[in-house]
Scaffold this active site. Sequence first.
Site, short mmCIF file in Angstrom:
data_model
loop_
_atom_site.label_atom_id
_atom_site.label_comp_id
_atom_site.label_asym_id
_atom_site.label_seq_id
_atom_site.Cartn_x
_atom_site.Cartn_y
_atom_site.Cartn_z
N TYR A 1 34.41 17.16 23.75
CA TYR A 1 32.99 17.40 24.05
C TYR A 1 32.36 16.05 24.37
CZ TYR A 1 28.38 19.52 23.38
OH TYR A 1 27.10 19.95 23.56
N LYS B 1 42.78 46.01 29.27
CA LYS B 1 43.40 45.36 30.44
C LYS B 1 43.58 43.86 30.15
CE LYS B 1 43.47 48.77 33.55
NZ LYS B 1 44.54 49.23 34.43
C1 LIG Z 1 45.52 53.02 34.90
C2 LIG Z 1 44.17 52.85 35.44
O1 LIG Z 1 43.79 51.78 35.85
C3 LIG Z 1 43.31 54.01 35.53
O2 LIG Z 1 43.72 55.11 35.19
O3 LIG Z 1 42.15 53.83 35.96
MG LIG Z 2 41.73 51.70 36.32
#
Ligand SMILES: CC(=O)C(=O)O
Ligand SMILES: [Mg+2]
Length: 474
Positions: free
Chosen positions: A113, A168
């Site tokens: 920093y 995700k």
């Molecule tokens: C797997 C995916 O991205 C969906 O079903 O929207």
């Molecule tokens: Mg998706």
Amino acid sequence: MNVNNPGISLIYRLELANSVTTFAKVASLVGVTGGDIIAVDVIRVSQDIVVRDVTINVSNRDHGKRISDMLNSEPGIRVVAVSDRTFLVHLGGKLEVSPKIQIKNRDDLSRVYTPHVARICEAIRDDVSKAYQLTIKRNTVAVVSDGTAVLGLGDIGPYAAMPVMEGKAMLFKQFAGIDAFPICLDTKDPDEIVRIVKSIAPAFGGINLEDIGSPRCFAIEEQLRKELDIPVFHDDQHGTAVVLLAGLINATKLVKKDLSDLKVVIVGIGAAGVACTKMMLAAGVTNIIGVTLEGILHRGKDYDIPAWNWYKEHTNPANVQGTLADAIVDADVFIGVSGPGVLKPEHIQKMARDPIVFAMANPTPEITPEEAAPYVRVMATGRSDYPNQINNVLCFPGIFKGALNARASTINEEMKLAAAHAIASSIKDEELTEDYIIPSVFNQSVVEKVADAVSKAAYESGVARREIHHTDNY
Ligand SMILES: CC(=O)C(=O)O
Ligand SMILES: [Mg+2]
Ligand SMILES: NC(=O)C1=CN([C@@H]2O[C@H](COP(=O)(O)OP(=O)(O)OC[C@H]3O[C@@H](n4cnc5c(N)ncnc54)[C@H](O)[C@@H]3O)[C@@H](O)[C@H]2O)C=CC1
């Protein structure tokens, strides 16, 4: 497994009065109501009372409630609490930010920093490409959604979309070592989405657009690809299409048919449907028929959605009209990227020999594998709890890893085709079976194979920007 309720597991905290009842009584009551006890933990024991956590698989939430009511009505048993294991794994969210080095003293502090960080800032100010070396940019992806087409749940909004985007981000990290941020936007306005994503882009090496409904997703992605010099990849379009093609290559090998001879029917001409079609056309499939809620897309009609007008010009060579029942006659392949229950056993019975059915809607496919089993030769879904999972999770970690490794400015057709072939070739010809046309998500070698193939394709197609032997650290 009940397809509408993928494995609901409930933990019942039970207080059992020793003088009145026993655990054996609980087990027998649960068995009578069709619950499946999978774990038992003792939480507390006293002379009068034992408290146990009993984990029970139930077929749906009503079933879970019936078990709870039944146990509560039994002398000597009190249900203290019921928790859903899936909810428990989401408690407090699924991610955290964790620093790579610890600040142990003032010296460390002054380096990470102020004051010394200022020299790093100035180095980047003088040469912005150094952001790749000196910030998280080189290995970080934004997972951006507006919550309008979340799985097959539809427009559920940005708050409700977060668990999927967090998921995700977990997959990016676990499978490819990429740090990903879930970013859910409280706007559906394409121009505003483009403006926001452009504004946050400096921190990221790539943008993974997720679950943005069609047709808005097409213009948003196109504009961002034009305006940004980092990969912008709408996963529901291209990730899905890459994995679909990999599955199709292997399934057709198994049934000994050529891509160029296939008749393919695809239902749901949205983000995934349009991209899957483009990918199949690029791979040499010529006879594709797209079916929407309004029926088969054909050249006798003008559509409000520009993507559908493009579609009718590039597919349906015989210009067939009607519904799925008309399209499906003699089809070799059915692809579903629409919603639950669209495909009936009667439809499959009208298909050509060795029907291939990819029912990819999530979480509930167009037909269940159980319903399709008597009629189908190769069956795949998007789900983790059946064989042959055709899901974009097999693509996006590896394709971004390859793109980031090459510091690619974009993800182009060559890179997508390379990814599809890398996934397909993860299964050797002699290993192919009806239940094994697509590798497992947990096969770590797939991500590496995809990343290597994608990176190579990026160099060969001229979009890679990273010099392979880079030693300049300051
Ligand atoms: C797997 C995916 O991205 C969906 O079903 O929207
Ligand atoms: Mg998706
Ligand atoms: N397995 C996988 O990897 C993936 C699966 N999907 C699934 O595909 C489905 C569609 O996703 P997106 O294309 O992103 O959504 P989208 O909202 O862009 O498109 C869905 C399209 O399907 C149409 N549709 C819905 N029900 C239909 C029916 N009964 N008959 C004909 N058309 C119908 C809608 O009108 C819309 O045009 C979702 O269920 C999603 O979970 C999407 C991406 C990846």
